[in-house]
Design a protein around this motif. Structure first.
Motif, PDB file in Angstrom:
ATOM      1  N   LEU A  42      50.954  30.547  35.545  1.00  0.00           N
ATOM      2  CA  LEU A  42      49.507  30.518  35.398  1.00  0.00           C
ATOM      3  C   LEU A  42      48.814  31.011  36.666  1.00  0.00           C
ATOM      4  O   LEU A  42      47.819  31.747  36.601  1.00  0.00           O
ATOM      5  N   THR A  43      49.381  30.654  37.817  1.00  0.00           N
ATOM      6  CA  THR A  43      48.833  31.145  39.093  1.00  0.00           C
ATOM      7  C   THR A  43      48.975  32.659  39.191  1.00  0.00           C
ATOM      8  O   THR A  43      48.037  33.366  39.595  1.00  0.00           O
ATOM      9  N   HIS A  44      50.141  33.185  38.806  1.00  0.00           N
ATOM     10  CA  HIS A  44      50.352  34.640  38.828  1.00  0.00           C
ATOM     11  C   HIS A  44      49.399  35.345  37.869  1.00  0.00           C
ATOM     12  O   HIS A  44      48.898  36.439  38.172  1.00  0.00           O
ATOM     13  N   GLU A  45      49.154  34.732  36.738  1.00  0.00           N
ATOM     14  CA  GLU A  45      48.257  35.343  35.760  1.00  0.00           C
ATOM     15  C   GLU A  45      46.845  35.480  36.326  1.00  0.00           C
ATOM     16  O   GLU A  45      46.214  36.537  36.210  1.00  0.00           O
ATOM     17  N   HIS A  46      46.369  34.456  36.984  1.00  0.00           N
ATOM     18  CA  HIS A  46      45.033  34.516  37.581  1.00  0.00           C
ATOM     19  C   HIS A  46      44.968  35.574  38.674  1.00  0.00           C
ATOM     20  O   HIS A  46      43.979  36.309  38.801  1.00  0.00           O
ATOM     21  N   THR A  47      46.046  35.656  39.471  1.00  0.00           N
ATOM     22  CA  THR A  47      46.072  36.658  40.537  1.00  0.00           C
ATOM     23  C   THR A  47      46.054  38.070  39.967  1.00  0.00           C
ATOM     24  O   THR A  47      45.342  38.955  40.462  1.00  0.00           O
ATOM     25  N   LEU A  48      46.814  38.299  38.904  1.00  0.00           N
ATOM     26  CA  LEU A  48      46.859  39.628  38.296  1.00  0.00           C
ATOM     27  C   LEU A  48      45.520  39.985  37.657  1.00  0.00           C
ATOM     28  O   LEU A  48      45.107  41.151  37.682  1.00  0.00           O
ATOM     29  N   LEU A  49      44.827  39.009  37.100  1.00  0.00           N
ATOM     30  CA  LEU A  49      43.501  39.277  36.534  1.00  0.00           C
ATOM     31  C   LEU A  49      42.529  39.729  37.623  1.00  0.00           C
ATOM     32  O   LEU A  49      41.726  40.654  37.423  1.00  0.00           O
ATOM     33  N   LYS A  50      42.621  39.108  38.793  1.00  0.00           N
ATOM     34  CA  LYS A  50      41.783  39.543  39.912  1.00  0.00           C
ATOM     35  C   LYS A  50      42.162  40.957  40.353  1.00  0.00           C
ATOM     36  O   LYS A  50      41.291  41.777  40.679  1.00  0.00           O
ATOM     37  N   ASP A  51      43.457  41.245  40.365  1.00  0.00           N
ATOM     38  CA  ASP A  51      43.906  42.589  40.761  1.00  0.00           C
ATOM     39  C   ASP A  51      43.369  43.651  39.803  1.00  0.00           C
ATOM     40  O   ASP A  51      42.972  44.739  40.220  1.00  0.00           O
ATOM     41  N   ILE A  52      43.376  43.346  38.525  1.00  0.00           N
ATOM     42  CA  ILE A  52      42.892  44.322  37.533  1.00  0.00           C
ATOM     43  C   ILE A  52      41.415  44.619  37.758  1.00  0.00           C
ATOM     44  O   ILE A  52      40.978  45.772  37.701  1.00  0.00           O
ATOM     45  N   LYS A  53      40.625  43.573  38.039  1.00  0.00           N
ATOM     46  CA  LYS A  53      39.207  43.787  38.309  1.00  0.00           C
ATOM     47  C   LYS A  53      39.010  44.598  39.590  1.00  0.00           C
ATOM     48  O   LYS A  53      38.142  45.480  39.657  1.00  0.00           O
ATOM     49  N   SER A  54      39.841  44.323  40.605  1.00  0.00           N
ATOM     50  CA  SER A  54      39.745  45.098  41.854  1.00  0.00           C
ATOM     51  C   SER A  54      40.101  46.564  41.616  1.00  0.00           C
ATOM     52  O   SER A  54      39.497  47.471  42.198  1.00  0.00           O
ATOM     53  N   LEU A  55      41.072  46.796  40.751  1.00  0.00           N
ATOM     54  CA  LEU A  55      41.458  48.171  40.440  1.00  0.00           C
ATOM     55  C   LEU A  55      40.360  48.903  39.674  1.00  0.00           C
ATOM     56  O   LEU A  55      40.222  50.127  39.796  1.00  0.00           O
ATOM     57  N   ASP A  56      39.583  48.170  38.896  1.00  0.00           N
ATOM     58  CA  ASP A  56      38.434  48.796  38.235  1.00  0.00           C
ATOM     59  C   ASP A  56      37.446  49.336  39.273  1.00  0.00           C
ATOM     60  O   ASP A  56      36.939  50.457  39.157  1.00  0.00           O
ATOM     61  N   VAL A  57      37.180  48.516  40.300  1.00  0.00           N
ATOM     62  CA  VAL A  57      36.273  48.953  41.372  1.00  0.00           C
ATOM     63  C   VAL A  57      36.885  50.126  42.131  1.00  0.00           C
ATOM     64  O   VAL A  57      36.199  51.105  42.465  1.00  0.00           O
ATOM     65  N   LEU A  58      38.183  50.036  42.393  1.00  0.00           N
ATOM     66  CA  LEU A  58      38.863  51.110  43.107  1.00  0.00           C
ATOM     67  C   LEU A  58      38.811  52.418  42.324  1.00  0.00           C
ATOM     68  O   LEU A  58      38.581  53.498  42.886  1.00  0.00           O
ATOM     69  N   TYR A  59      38.986  52.323  41.017  1.00  0.00           N
ATOM     70  CA  TYR A  59      38.922  53.514  40.165  1.00  0.00           C
ATOM     71  C   TYR A  59      37.521  54.120  40.209  1.00  0.00           C
ATOM     72  O   TYR A  59      37.359  55.347  40.316  1.00  0.00           O
ATOM     73  N   GLU A  60      36.506  53.285  40.144  1.00  0.00           N
ATOM     74  CA  GLU A  60      35.125  53.781  40.167  1.00  0.00           C
ATOM     75  C   GLU A  60      34.813  54.470  41.494  1.00  0.00           C
ATOM     76  O   GLU A  60      34.199  55.547  41.524  1.00  0.00           O
ATOM     77  N   LYS A  61      35.266  53.882  42.603  1.00  0.00           N
ATOM     78  CA  LYS A  61      35.020  54.500  43.907  1.00  0.00           C
ATOM     79  C   LYS A  61      35.762  55.827  44.042  1.00  0.00           C
ATOM     80  O   LYS A  61      35.236  56.793  44.595  1.00  0.00           O
ATOM     81  N   THR A  62      36.978  55.854  43.551  1.00  0.00           N
ATOM     82  CA  THR A  62      37.752  57.096  43.619  1.00  0.00           C
ATOM     83  C   THR A  62      37.101  58.188  42.784  1.00  0.00           C
ATOM     84  O   THR A  62      37.066  59.364  43.179  1.00  0.00           O
ATOM     85  N   LEU A  63      36.567  57.815  41.620  1.00  0.00           N
ATOM     86  CA  LEU A  63      35.889  58.795  40.766  1.00  0.00           C
ATOM     87  C   LEU A  63      34.618  59.313  41.448  1.00  0.00           C
ATOM     88  O   LEU A  63      34.314  60.510  41.386  1.00  0.00           O
TER      89      LEU A  63
END
Length: 398
Positions: A152-173
């Motif tokens: 459950l802890t890993h799941e929460h961490t991965l959910l945060k990573d996915i949201k961070s990658l969304d921001v990273l994708y937007e900045k890269t674009l």
């Protein structure tokens, strides 16, 4: 799995579905760089703004053209690498494998009362199988609870990573589009140099007095060199834009892996773990039902084993005793072998004695011959000393 973990897993399911529903914008084609002539008013203003950053008389201005955007690319790339390196995918996968190993390590077959016991179990006596079974089940339950908490802890961490990658994708674009503006500005500046600035400088050189032509010609060469430097810089920006475009699907790939793993973790927590617990609970109930029958079967098996073992031991003992009773004091085969060895020993002794006698006779003849030869030689030597041998060479006094 504890009720708290179950509720949190079901609660995060909605968040997982929401993240999976996010659609990221597609980048423009690599060749879609709008030139200054084709750009609309807002884009044209942005291109001219970046053209103003170029000072053709300053080499550093040309070399650093677009460097701010390129530095941002480095920052974004490092952020993406750090995100991949620090991701909890490994520990999450380890937790999944740990659950499987825990369940597989729980062997109900070891509790089968009908299985053949080892010599160690027979020597020490077998412990109550159901007591061992219950204790092992309690250990497995504790391990499952601990692992589900970690998942459950890993799941929460991965959910945060996915949201961070969304921001990273937007900045890269955004950076990808920013590079297009710098490339358009650079190309427009080069076109301006080729069409206006350099021809004007050539005309100025031709019209200059003779004593100033050398300086004007040098300025023209510097201007052309600066133009070539800008062209190379624009080419580097094009390469950078291409690399940036390649990084966009990389970010998406990382996100897809994260989403798949989050979905798998959630499915494990909500569906798989409760199913395993149910199966283990059924195994406990089945074992309780089989315990009484197993005890009776053990008693019957022990009685049968004793009867069979005693009959077998009696037969083996009787066979051994009767065999020894029918044997003589000496086995005839042993007597025959001893007699043959004795005869062989006597024959070998006689043969060795005959060979020794023959060798002594031969040695005696050799001794006599050697004595005669030695006597003749000594006599010959004495004759030569007295002079007799010089007159009669073959005469030897006796």
């Amino acid at each position: 799995m504890s009720e708290n973990v179950r509720q949190q897993a079901e609660k995060s399911l909605a968040e997982v579905e929401q993240i999976n529903a996010v659609v990221l914008p597609e980048p423009k084609e690599a060749t879609a760089v709008v030139s200054l002539k084709e750009a609309d008013a807002p884009v044209s203003a942005e291109i001219r703004k970046r053209m103003d950053e170029i000072d053709m008389t300053d080499t550093q201005s040309i070399v650093s053209f677009g460097s701010a955007a390129q530095a941002e690319l480095q920052t974004i790339s490092q952020a993406m690498l750090t995100d991949v390196r620090n991701k909890d995918v490994g520990p999450a996968g380890d937790s999944l494998r740990s659950i499987v190993s825990t369940i597989r390590g729980f062997s109900v077959s070891e509790l089968d009362v009908r299985r053949e016991r080892s010599w160690w179990e027979k020597l020490l006596g077998r412990a109550a199988p159901f007591a061992k079974f219950t204790a092992q089940f309690e250990t497995v339950q504790a391990q499952i609870d601990k692992i589900t908490d970690n998942l459950l802890t890993h799941e929460h961490t991965l959910l945060k990573d996915i949201k961070s990658l969304d921001v990273l994708y937007e900045k890269t674009l955004n950076f990808y589009d920013e590079l297009a503006l710098y490339i358009a500005a650079g190309e427009a500046k080069i076109e301006e140099m080729d069409a206006e600035v350099i021809p004007a400088k050539e005309a100025e050189v031709n019209a200059a007095p003779e004593d100033e032509q050398v300086m004007k010609a040098q300025e023209l060469r510097d201007l052309r060199a600066a133009r070539d430097d800008l062209e190379r810089r624009v080419h580097d920006l094009k390469l950078t834009r291409q690399v940036t475009m390649q990084s966009l699907p990389s970010i998406r790939l990382v996100q897809e892996n994260d989403k798949s793993l989050v979905t798998k973790i959630n499915s494990t927590l909500v569906n798989t773990v409760p199913l395993w617990e149910t199966q283990l609970a059924q195994a406990v109930t089945i074992q309780r039902s089989a315990e009484a029958a197993a005890a009776v079967r053990d008693a019957n098996d022990l009685t049968n084993e004793l009867l069979t073992a005693n009959a077998k031991n009696l037969r083996e003992s009787n066979t051994m005793i009767r065999t020894e009773m029918e044997r003589g004091v000496f086995d005839i085969e042993a007597v025959k072998q001893a007699n043959a060895d004795l005869i062989g020993t006597i024959e070998e002794s006689l043969k060795i004695a005959d060979e020794g006698k023959a060798k002594r006779a031969a040695a005696e003849a050799d001794l006599k011959k050697m004595e005669a030869d030695l006597r003749d030689t000594l006599a010959s030597a004495k004759a030569r000393k007295d002079g007799t041998g010089d007159v009669a060479a073959t005469s030897v006094p006796r």
